[in-house]
Scaffold this motif. Structure first.
Motif, PDB file in Angstrom:
ATOM      1  N   PRO A 195       4.412   1.228   3.853  1.00 39.76           N
ATOM      2  CA  PRO A 195       4.954   0.630   5.197  1.00 39.76           C
ATOM      3  C   PRO A 195       6.371   0.548   5.129  1.00 39.76           C
ATOM      4  N   ALA A 196       7.000   0.388   6.391  1.00 38.64           N
ATOM      5  CA  ALA A 196       8.272   0.386   6.583  1.00 38.64           C
ATOM      6  C   ALA A 196       8.623  -0.977   6.287  1.00 38.64           C
ATOM      7  N   ASP A 201      -1.815  -2.814  10.686  1.00 36.04           N
ATOM      8  CA  ASP A 201      -1.701  -1.452   9.913  1.00 36.04           C
ATOM      9  C   ASP A 201      -2.535  -0.425  10.589  1.00 36.04           C
ATOM     10  N   ALA A 202      -3.112  -0.793  11.748  1.00 31.87           N
ATOM     11  CA  ALA A 202      -4.220   0.406  12.290  1.00 31.87           C
ATOM     12  C   ALA A 202      -3.363   1.590  12.761  1.00 31.87           C
ATOM     13  N   MET A 214       0.797  -1.069   0.097  1.00 31.55           N
ATOM     14  CA  MET A 214       0.041   0.102  -0.025  1.00 31.55           C
ATOM     15  C   MET A 214       0.893   1.131   0.114  1.00 31.55           C
ATOM     16  N   THR A 215       0.831   1.997  -0.899  1.00 27.03           N
ATOM     17  CA  THR A 215       1.513   3.240  -1.319  1.00 27.03           C
ATOM     18  C   THR A 215       0.640   4.522  -1.495  1.00 27.03           C
ATOM     19  N   VAL A 216       0.845   5.260  -0.767  1.00 30.84           N
ATOM     20  CA  VAL A 216      -0.209   6.657  -1.083  1.00 30.84           C
ATOM     21  C   VAL A 216       1.014   7.774  -1.693  1.00 30.84           C
ATOM     22  N   LEU A 217       0.407   8.115  -2.876  1.00 29.60           N
ATOM     23  CA  LEU A 217       1.217   9.293  -3.544  1.00 29.60           C
ATOM     24  C   LEU A 217       0.422  10.512  -3.754  1.00 29.60           C
TER      25      LEU A 217
END
Length: 302
Positions: free
Chosen positions: A130-131, A98-99, A1-4
């Motif tokens: 996520p790291a 992931d909360a 999951m990546t947000v851009l």
């Protein structure tokens, strides 16, 4: 999951885009030449850690690179939009790990390029993802490192400012090659040395060492005069350590200092404090008590 989220003058809060779809011109000089700067920050517990320090270093890197980047308020707005979007997607994933606000960690990257040649403007964006699990694992298990010669002497930054020593640029091919070399030779990471025998930094980290003398504890890092990148986590940790009674030192550091230290760590914004367990195949001293104390100080950094 990546947000851009792109920084866009037409969208004051930033423009959310699909990270899985093509978004960047193949002519962008960040892609074709690695001509740009970036920062990586840790997002945990609903906060982006050391954001002020990362924004300041981004501006410093941009100035060294003669690169115009968006104003600080534009970056802050885009970061706020990105982490809010990331939290929303984490909630929808229905994954407790992931909360938002929990122990899950994410990496916030701020990236600015010179843009397409001739366009007259750059491209800037923020991502949240996520790291890597490896970073958390290495904090606990430690890392085996190799000394590798960077090929410059320790005064090159003063003589050749065009080498952009001390700037965090997108030109990371050498750093990644060094890490691949280490892994192909039975190690996990690298500590660069100068051609005149000074300890510099890791490909993605700052070097720290500690010595004990009775009740006195001293924390030492290589001097910035060698042209290394100023570490935001190292700087914040030094402030915390000084308040806790540690003595501080700023190099110069030579390889033998690390071999004789009571403990050595690699420190960075995402991986945090990572103990070094061996150098060039030789086991070195580690100190669980010191590691626990410094890890606690790092956790307290906002």
């Amino acid at each position: 999951m990546t947000v851009l989220v792109f920084i866009d003058p037409s969208a004051p809060a930033g423009r959310v885009a699909d990270a899985s779809a093509p978004q960047l011109s193949v002519l962008d000089q960040g892609v074709t030449r690695g001509d740009g700067v970036f920062e990586s920050a840790l997002y945990k517990g609903g906060a982006v850690r050391k954001l002020d320090m990362h924004l300041a270093r981004l501006q410093s890197s941009a100035q060294l690179s003669d690169l115009e980047v968006p104003a600080e308020d534009a970056w802050r707005a885009a970061v706020a939009t990105a982490v809010a979007q990331y939290d929303d997607e984490a909630r929808r994933s229905a994954s407790a790990a992931d909360a938002p606000g929990g122990e899950a960690e994410a990496v916030v990257k701020l990236i600015a390029t010179r843009g397409s040649e001739g366009s007259g403007h750059g491209t800037s964006w923020v991502t949240v993802s996520p790291a890597p699990a490896l970073g958390r694992k290495q904090r606990e298990s430690g890392v085996r490192v190799l000394f590798l010669d960077r090929g410059y002497d320790s005064t090159v930054a003063e003589r050749a400012p065009w080498l952009l020593m001390g700037a965090k640029t997108l030109s990371y091919a050498v750093n990644m090659a060094a890490l691949r070399y280490a892994r192909s030779n039975g190690a996990d990471d690298v500590i660069f040395t100068s051609s005149d025998g000074r300890v510099l930094e890791g490909p993605t980290s700052t070097v720290l060492l500690a010595t004990r003398d009775g009740d006195e504890k001293r924390l030492i890092t290589p001097t910035l005069r060698t042209g290394i990148l100023p570490g935001t986590t190292q700087g914040a940790l030094f402030d915390q350590a000084e308040e806790a009674g540690w003595k501080l030192g700023y190099g110069p550091v030579v390889p033998q200092d690390l071999l004789e230290a009571d403990a050595v760590w690699l420190v960075s914004s995402v991986r945090l404090l990572t103990p070094v367990t061996s150098i060039d195949g030789e086991a070195i001293s580690t100190d669980g008590e010191l590691t626990a104390e410094l890890s606690g100080l790092i956790e307290a950094i906002e």
